[in-house]
Design an enzyme around this catalytic site. Structure first.
Site, PDB file in Angstrom:
ATOM      1  N   PHE A 149       0.845  -1.187   0.000  1.00  0.00           N
ATOM      2  CA  PHE A 149       0.000   0.000   0.000  1.00  0.00           C
ATOM      3  C   PHE A 149       0.890   1.251   0.000  1.00  0.00           C
ATOM      4  O   PHE A 149       1.938   1.269   0.644  1.00  0.00           O
ATOM      5  CB  PHE A 149      -0.902  -0.006   1.234  1.00  0.00           C
ATOM      6  CG  PHE A 149      -1.995   1.009   1.185  1.00  0.00           C
ATOM      7  CD1 PHE A 149      -3.115   0.802   0.400  1.00  0.00           C
ATOM      8  CD2 PHE A 149      -1.903   2.188   1.908  1.00  0.00           C
ATOM      9  CE1 PHE A 149      -4.134   1.748   0.343  1.00  0.00           C
ATOM     10  CE2 PHE A 149      -2.911   3.144   1.859  1.00  0.00           C
ATOM     11  CZ  PHE A 149      -4.026   2.922   1.063  1.00  0.00           C
TER      12      PHE A 149
ATOM     13  N   ASP B 210       2.494  -5.799   7.728  1.00  0.00           N
ATOM     14  CA  ASP B 210       1.262  -5.024   7.728  1.00  0.00           C
ATOM     15  C   ASP B 210       0.118  -6.017   7.570  1.00  0.00           C
ATOM     16  O   ASP B 210      -0.041  -6.637   6.509  1.00  0.00           O
ATOM     17  CB  ASP B 210       1.267  -4.003   6.584  1.00  0.00           C
ATOM     18  CG  ASP B 210       0.032  -3.098   6.607  1.00  0.00           C
ATOM     19  OD1 ASP B 210      -0.959  -3.456   7.269  1.00  0.00           O
ATOM     20  OD2 ASP B 210       0.064  -2.044   5.945  1.00  0.00           O
TER      21      ASP B 210
ATOM     22  N   TYR C 200     -10.265  -0.711  10.843  1.00  0.00           N
ATOM     23  CA  TYR C 200     -11.505  -0.364  10.149  1.00  0.00           C
ATOM     24  C   TYR C 200     -11.868  -1.261   8.974  1.00  0.00           C
ATOM     25  O   TYR C 200     -12.906  -1.049   8.354  1.00  0.00           O
ATOM     26  CB  TYR C 200     -11.451   1.092   9.664  1.00  0.00           C
ATOM     27  CG  TYR C 200     -10.207   1.485   8.903  1.00  0.00           C
ATOM     28  CD1 TYR C 200     -10.062   1.194   7.566  1.00  0.00           C
ATOM     29  CD2 TYR C 200      -9.185   2.176   9.535  1.00  0.00           C
ATOM     30  CE1 TYR C 200      -8.927   1.558   6.868  1.00  0.00           C
ATOM     31  CE2 TYR C 200      -8.043   2.555   8.863  1.00  0.00           C
ATOM     32  CZ  TYR C 200      -7.923   2.241   7.516  1.00  0.00           C
ATOM     33  OH  TYR C 200      -6.784   2.606   6.839  1.00  0.00           O
ATOM     34  N   LYS C 201     -11.083  -2.272   8.678  1.00  0.00           N
ATOM     35  CA  LYS C 201     -11.432  -3.181   7.590  1.00  0.00           C
ATOM     36  C   LYS C 201     -12.195  -4.379   8.160  1.00  0.00           C
ATOM     37  O   LYS C 201     -13.373  -4.280   8.483  1.00  0.00           O
ATOM     38  CB  LYS C 201     -10.168  -3.601   6.830  1.00  0.00           C
ATOM     39  CG  LYS C 201      -9.426  -2.434   6.180  1.00  0.00           C
ATOM     40  CD  LYS C 201      -8.224  -2.906   5.400  1.00  0.00           C
ATOM     41  CE  LYS C 201      -7.366  -1.741   4.910  1.00  0.00           C
ATOM     42  NZ  LYS C 201      -8.064  -0.868   3.962  1.00  0.00           N
TER      43      LYS C 201
ATOM     44  N   ARG D  25     -12.494  -4.828  -6.861  1.00  0.00           N
ATOM     45  CA  ARG D  25     -12.272  -5.664  -5.680  1.00  0.00           C
ATOM     46  C   ARG D  25     -13.612  -5.990  -5.016  1.00  0.00           C
ATOM     47  O   ARG D  25     -14.423  -5.100  -4.765  1.00  0.00           O
ATOM     48  CB  ARG D  25     -11.349  -4.961  -4.691  1.00  0.00           C
ATOM     49  CG  ARG D  25     -10.006  -4.562  -5.277  1.00  0.00           C
ATOM     50  CD  ARG D  25      -9.022  -4.128  -4.201  1.00  0.00           C
ATOM     51  NE  ARG D  25      -9.538  -3.049  -3.377  1.00  0.00           N
ATOM     52  CZ  ARG D  25      -8.917  -2.571  -2.295  1.00  0.00           C
ATOM     53  NH1 ARG D  25      -7.774  -3.097  -1.931  1.00  0.00           N
ATOM     54  NH2 ARG D  25      -9.437  -1.580  -1.595  1.00  0.00           N
TER      55      ARG D  25
END
Length: 394
Positions: free
Chosen positions: A126, A198, A223-224, A369
């Protein structure tokens, strides 16, 4: 497996995890398939926030730090997340943004082996991870070597003895490919390096064993798949064996050995508490804590098993779609919980799907996605999403 809605309905009716979908606040008629970007809120979150604001903060004011357990929240919530990623107690702390936690972890990793001057980073990670790796390299005057994950073993061999911190993403955020955390951690350590993972696209989505895999440090967002809400605080894992030598660059009074003494210089607290910085975001912390409950009740292993099967169904449903390529590896052991499709003008397709109530996300120009979180995504959701995609592509 039958490619009919009737079959999907039968599977959904027999699904032991089906009841958990009711524990999330998803608008009626909406297919929430972008939890790899932002998970939907658990029903317990607004209840927890109402209690935090009205009873705790409103009723107890500053006493909430002690009467309501605010002071202990970073470690308490950290231990709960630790259980989800295979960490024993006292090794995970929650607070700050993912970026701050990454900066702290990568810098601390490099400082653990100061004589090793090569910082290795996943070239497909990312963007924030890559920006921070470059920043740490400049700050500590390290040589930054970026490499595709497929080439990481070769890079480690070529720089053996020079390798310091190594920052990798456990799941490729674009393609959904899942990397071998155990095997690559061992390779990093054989080269003399310190492994920093990560876990943002892995925590809560795939079973992890950070202790058993001898991971050095790891960071993940809240938050995912943990559904803690937009901007939810992140977590930092540090293996217990490193606690005494952990030299973190961002230090604050909450990480001091005696925080209320207000003395100089900074003396780090014992254990994972030294990874705390300033005053934590308590409201966000309590929202995240409440959001963990459905995942804890279902179990990551059960969610993962269902997600694998949902992906197999998706692969079968899109097999005849002209111009659509499945980018995500088909082997279950090589993929996370989102599936990436390559198709022309993914942005326009995602927008068209959104108008139909199908929430996915895209990575321009051609990647779509689709998150298959078994905690709240059903077989009929997958069937209906592909039916809408078929109509959009006509």
């Amino acid at each position: 497996m039958e490619l009919t809605r009737e079959w999907a309905e039968r599977e959904a009716a027999a699904d032991p995890l089906a009841t958990f979908a009711k524990e999330f606040l998803i608008p009626e008629g909406t297919l929430a398939l972008n939890g790899n970007s932002l998970g939907p809120p658990a029903a317990g979150v607004p209840v927890a926030l109402e209690n935090a604001v009205r009873r705790q903060w409103g009723g107890h004011l500053i006493r909430g730090w002690w009467d309501d357990g605010w002071w202990d929240a970073p470690e308490r919530v950290g231990d709960r997340i630790g259980r989800l990623i295979g960490a024993g107690p006292g090794q995970v702390v929650v607070g700050e943004s993912t970026s701050v936690q990454l900066f702290n972890a990568v810098t601390a990793a490099a400082r653990l082996v100061p004589e090793h001057r090569v910082l290795v980073a996943d070239a497909g990670n990312f963007p924030t991870d890559r920006y921070l790796a470059a920043s740490v390299a400049r700050l500590l005057d390290l040589r930054l070597v970026e490499t595709p994950m497929d080439d990481l073993p070769g890079v480690l061999d070529r720089h053996a003895g020079e390798v310091g911190a190594v920052l990798c993403g456990a799941v490729d955020f674009r393609t959904g490919e899942l990397w071998d955390v155990a095997g690559l951690t061992a390779a990093i350590q054989r080269a003399g390096g310190v492994a920093v993972w990560d876990l943002s696209h892995a925590a809560g989505a795939v079973p992890l064993r950070v202790d058993d895999d001898a991971v050095d440090l790891a960071v993940g967002c809240g938050y995912k798949y943990l559904s803690g809400g937009p901007g939810a605080p992140a977590f930092l894992y540090a293996a217990r064996r490193h606690h005494g030598d952990l030299d973190l660059p961002v230090t604050g009074w909450h990480g001091h050995a005696d925080p209320f003494a207000m003395t100089d210089p900074f003396v780090p607290a014992a254990g994972i508490t030294r990874a705390r910085t300033g005053t934590p975001q308590i409201l966000s912390m309590l929202a995240l804590e409440a959001a963990l409950e459905p995942l804890e009740a279902a179990g990551v292993a059960a969610v993962r098993d269902k997600s694998i099967r949902l992906a197999e169904y998706l692969f079968a449903l899109v097999a005849d779609l002209h111009g659509v390529e499945v980018v995500t590896p088909r082997a279950p052991g090589r993929r996370g919980n989102h599936v990436t499709l390559r198709l022309p003008d993914a942005v326009a397709v995602a927008e068209a799907l959104l108008h139909r109530g199908v929430v996915v996300d895209e990575r321009p120009p051609d990647l779509l996605r689709i998150c298959l979180n078994g905690l709240y995504v059903s077989w009929t959701d997958v069937f209906d999403a592909v039916a809408h995609l078929r109509e959009v592509l006509r």
